[in-house]
Motif scaffolding. Sequence first.
Motif, PDB file in Angstrom:
ATOM      1  N   UNK A 166      29.443  -0.352  21.112  1.00  0.00           N
ATOM      2  CA  UNK A 166      28.046  -0.030  21.391  1.00  0.00           C
ATOM      3  C   UNK A 166      27.165  -1.033  20.660  1.00  0.00           C
ATOM      4  N   UNK A 167      26.563  -1.884  21.390  1.00  0.00           N
ATOM      5  CA  UNK A 167      25.717  -2.943  20.818  1.00  0.00           C
ATOM      6  C   UNK A 167      24.269  -2.475  20.801  1.00  0.00           C
ATOM      7  N   UNK A 168      23.966  -1.619  19.827  1.00  0.00           N
ATOM      8  CA  UNK A 168      22.601  -1.108  19.723  1.00  0.00           C
ATOM      9  C   UNK A 168      21.675  -2.232  19.241  1.00  0.00           C
ATOM     10  N   UNK A 169      20.386  -2.122  19.519  1.00  0.00           N
ATOM     11  CA  UNK A 169      19.450  -3.209  19.223  1.00  0.00           C
ATOM     12  C   UNK A 169      19.437  -3.697  17.781  1.00  0.00           C
ATOM     13  N   UNK A 170      19.664  -2.829  16.823  1.00  0.00           N
ATOM     14  CA  UNK A 170      19.605  -3.237  15.424  1.00  0.00           C
ATOM     15  C   UNK A 170      20.981  -3.413  14.788  1.00  0.00           C
ATOM     16  N   UNK A 171      22.037  -3.328  15.568  1.00  0.00           N
ATOM     17  CA  UNK A 171      23.373  -3.609  15.072  1.00  0.00           C
ATOM     18  C   UNK A 171      24.071  -2.466  14.367  1.00  0.00           C
ATOM     19  N   UNK A 172      23.508  -1.262  14.419  1.00  0.00           N
ATOM     20  CA  UNK A 172      24.170  -0.111  13.810  1.00  0.00           C
ATOM     21  C   UNK A 172      25.309   0.414  14.660  1.00  0.00           C
ATOM     22  N   UNK A 173      25.340   0.014  15.926  1.00  0.00           N
ATOM     23  CA  UNK A 173      26.393   0.390  16.875  1.00  0.00           C
ATOM     24  C   UNK A 173      26.592   1.896  16.965  1.00  0.00           C
ATOM     25  N   UNK A 174      25.472   2.624  16.981  1.00  0.00           N
ATOM     26  CA  UNK A 174      25.493   4.079  17.066  1.00  0.00           C
ATOM     27  C   UNK A 174      25.080   4.540  18.449  1.00  0.00           C
ATOM     28  N   UNK A 175      25.813   5.518  18.971  1.00  0.00           N
ATOM     29  CA  UNK A 175      25.475   6.138  20.249  1.00  0.00           C
ATOM     30  C   UNK A 175      25.500   7.649  20.051  1.00  0.00           C
ATOM     31  N   UNK A 176      24.569   8.343  20.686  1.00  0.00           N
ATOM     32  CA  UNK A 176      24.455   9.796  20.548  1.00  0.00           C
ATOM     33  C   UNK A 176      25.072  10.490  21.751  1.00  0.00           C
ATOM     34  N   UNK A 177      25.782  11.570  21.478  1.00  0.00           N
ATOM     35  CA  UNK A 177      26.403  12.387  22.514  1.00  0.00           C
ATOM     36  C   UNK A 177      26.111  13.857  22.230  1.00  0.00           C
ATOM     37  N   UNK A 178      25.974  14.624  23.301  1.00  0.00           N
ATOM     38  CA  UNK A 178      25.674  16.047  23.160  1.00  0.00           C
ATOM     39  C   UNK A 178      26.881  16.838  22.654  1.00  0.00           C
ATOM     40  N   UNK A 179      28.070  16.402  23.025  1.00  0.00           N
ATOM     41  CA  UNK A 179      29.301  17.104  22.635  1.00  0.00           C
ATOM     42  C   UNK A 179      30.223  16.180  21.847  1.00  0.00           C
ATOM     43  N   UNK A 180      30.900  16.733  20.872  1.00  0.00           N
ATOM     44  CA  UNK A 180      31.830  15.938  20.062  1.00  0.00           C
ATOM     45  C   UNK A 180      32.949  15.366  20.935  1.00  0.00           C
ATOM     46  N   UNK A 181      33.403  16.139  21.899  1.00  0.00           N
ATOM     47  CA  UNK A 181      34.473  15.677  22.781  1.00  0.00           C
ATOM     48  C   UNK A 181      34.035  14.437  23.569  1.00  0.00           C
TER      49      UNK A 181
END
Length: 150
Positions: free
Chosen positions: A105-120
């Motif tokens: 996940x190439x987020x704009x600031x390099x944190x490489x974080x993506x959000x999901x509603x479910x852990x699965x």
Amino acid sequence: MKILICFLWICLSLSACNQGPEPISYGKDACAHCKMSIMDDKFAAEIITAKGKIYKFDAIECMTDFIQENQEINVPEASFLAMNMAQPGNFIDAKKAYFLKDKAFKSPMGGNLAAFELKQLAENNRQNPDWEIFSWDELLENQQISTVLK
């Protein structure tokens, strides 16, 4: 006539308190933290303060850094929203979300974080061997994350 004006004033006052997310104008809105233009609908985030002020961010890591620098907004009445990676363009409640940190996940600031509603869903989307999944509280409290995000 006075009753009608009072009724309208009360309705407007109540509707102002019940504020939801504000649509992001991609390419025009600027991140409240880093001031860059918000360009990607997969990583955006918003804070709606207890008083109804809206802050927009180009990445989850900008939102968490902003919270660390502005602790007064981190109150139970505030809303913290993250873009749902599984449904770009749709916000989810960050306090209930799961955050996947993965180099894919190439987020704009390099944190490489993506959000999901479910852990699965977060687990199903991991792509690299050094992935990590965080709850909202873990994301805010984990010192390793906050140093990586800066």
